[in-house]
Design an enzyme around this catalytic site. Structure first.
Site, PDB file in Angstrom:
ATOM      1  N   ASN A 124      66.886 -30.499 -15.125  1.00 27.56           N
ATOM      2  CA  ASN A 124      67.809 -30.708 -14.015  1.00 27.56           C
ATOM      3  C   ASN A 124      67.378 -31.922 -13.207  1.00 27.56           C
ATOM      4  OD1 ASN A 124      65.618 -29.116 -13.038  1.00 27.56           O
ATOM      5  ND2 ASN A 124      66.819 -28.446 -11.278  1.00 27.56           N
ATOM      6  N   VAL A 125      68.377 -32.620 -12.703  1.00 28.03           N
ATOM      7  CA  VAL A 125      68.160 -33.832 -11.910  1.00 28.03           C
ATOM      8  C   VAL A 125      68.999 -33.702 -10.649  1.00 28.03           C
ATOM      9  CG1 VAL A 125      68.353 -36.347 -11.848  1.00 28.03           C
ATOM     10  CG2 VAL A 125      67.752 -35.198 -13.993  1.00 28.03           C
ATOM     11  N   GLU A 126      68.312 -33.439  -9.548  1.00 31.55           N
ATOM     12  CA  GLU A 126      69.038 -33.259  -8.292  1.00 31.55           C
ATOM     13  C   GLU A 126      69.337 -34.601  -7.644  1.00 31.55           C
ATOM     14  OE1 GLU A 126      67.447 -28.806  -7.173  1.00 31.55           O
ATOM     15  OE2 GLU A 126      66.686 -30.491  -6.015  1.00 31.55           O
ATOM     16  N   GLU A 153      71.236 -28.409 -18.605  1.00 35.00           N
ATOM     17  CA  GLU A 153      72.132 -28.380 -19.755  1.00 35.00           C
ATOM     18  C   GLU A 153      72.921 -29.689 -19.865  1.00 35.00           C
ATOM     19  OE1 GLU A 153      71.684 -26.170 -17.383  1.00 35.00           O
ATOM     20  OE2 GLU A 153      72.229 -24.152 -18.014  1.00 35.00           O
ATOM     21  N   CYS A 164      74.843 -21.900 -15.514  1.00 31.05           N
ATOM     22  CA  CYS A 164      75.876 -21.777 -14.481  1.00 31.05           C
ATOM     23  C   CYS A 164      77.247 -21.877 -15.150  1.00 31.05           C
ATOM     24  CB  CYS A 164      75.698 -22.840 -13.393  1.00 31.05           C
ATOM     25  SG  CYS A 164      76.272 -24.494 -13.857  1.00 31.05           S
ATOM     26  N   CYS A 221      78.054 -25.217 -16.851  1.00 35.86           N
ATOM     27  CA  CYS A 221      77.259 -25.457 -18.062  1.00 35.86           C
ATOM     28  C   CYS A 221      77.679 -24.544 -19.203  1.00 35.86           C
ATOM     29  CB  CYS A 221      75.785 -25.329 -17.749  1.00 35.86           C
ATOM     30  SG  CYS A 221      75.222 -26.697 -16.705  1.00 35.86           S
TER      31      CYS A 221
END
Ligand SMILES: [Zn+2]
Length: 153
Positions: free
Chosen positions: A63-65, A76, A107, A110
């Site tokens: 994940n890349v916030e 994903e 989620c 995804c």
């Protein structure tokens, strides 16, 4: 089915040599390693995803916030991007693991992303030793590429 190692920092050992059953422990470990490379300075929830393609390729994502929050990319998303970058293919199994090492469910967005590249039969890690949970259980009656062809007016 054999999982070809990828060169670079995401290199993982083979997941499924020959037609052996999916090595969920290794797939889960790859997802955990991807979680360790997540960029999550806001939520501090690190998530990694590892997927196995029908051709035996291992694809990964983290994940890349983003400071805007709304532009955050789930692990994903990275996995699907890695899949496309490596030439595409059909996902047959995926493990999504949080920073605590335990699998998490994808989620809603995804689930749709994974459906596009793995379909209803995609196996999704549920934390058991030999997961049998299919994406169809997480995204019933999914809208997919076929609907774009069959539902045109
Ligand atoms: Zn997501």
């Amino acid at each position: 089915m054999y999982c070809r190692p990828v060169n670079g920092p995401g290199t993982q050992p083979p997941v499924t040599p020959g037609d052996a059953p999916i090595d969920w422990a290794t797939l889960r470990a790859a997802a955990g390693a991807a979680a360790a490379r997540a960029y999550a300075p806001y939520s501090h929830v690190h998530v990694g995803a590892a997927g196995l393609t029908a051709a035996g390729d291992l694809v990964e994502g983290s994940n890349v916030e983003n400071a805007s929050y709304g532009l955050t990319l789930c692990a994903e998303c990275g996995l699907v991007s890695d899949l496309a970058r490596r030439g595409g293919g059909r996902l047959v199994a995926v493990s999504i693991v949080a920073g605590d090492g335990d699998p998490v469910a994808p989620c809603g967005r995804c689930r749709q992303l994974l459906f596009e590249h793995g379909g209803a039969d995609l196996l999704v890690d549920d934390g058991t030793p030999a997961p049998t949970r299919r994406l169809a259980a997480l995204l019933p009656e999914a809208f997919g590429p076929r609907d774009l062809v069959t539902r045109r007016s």
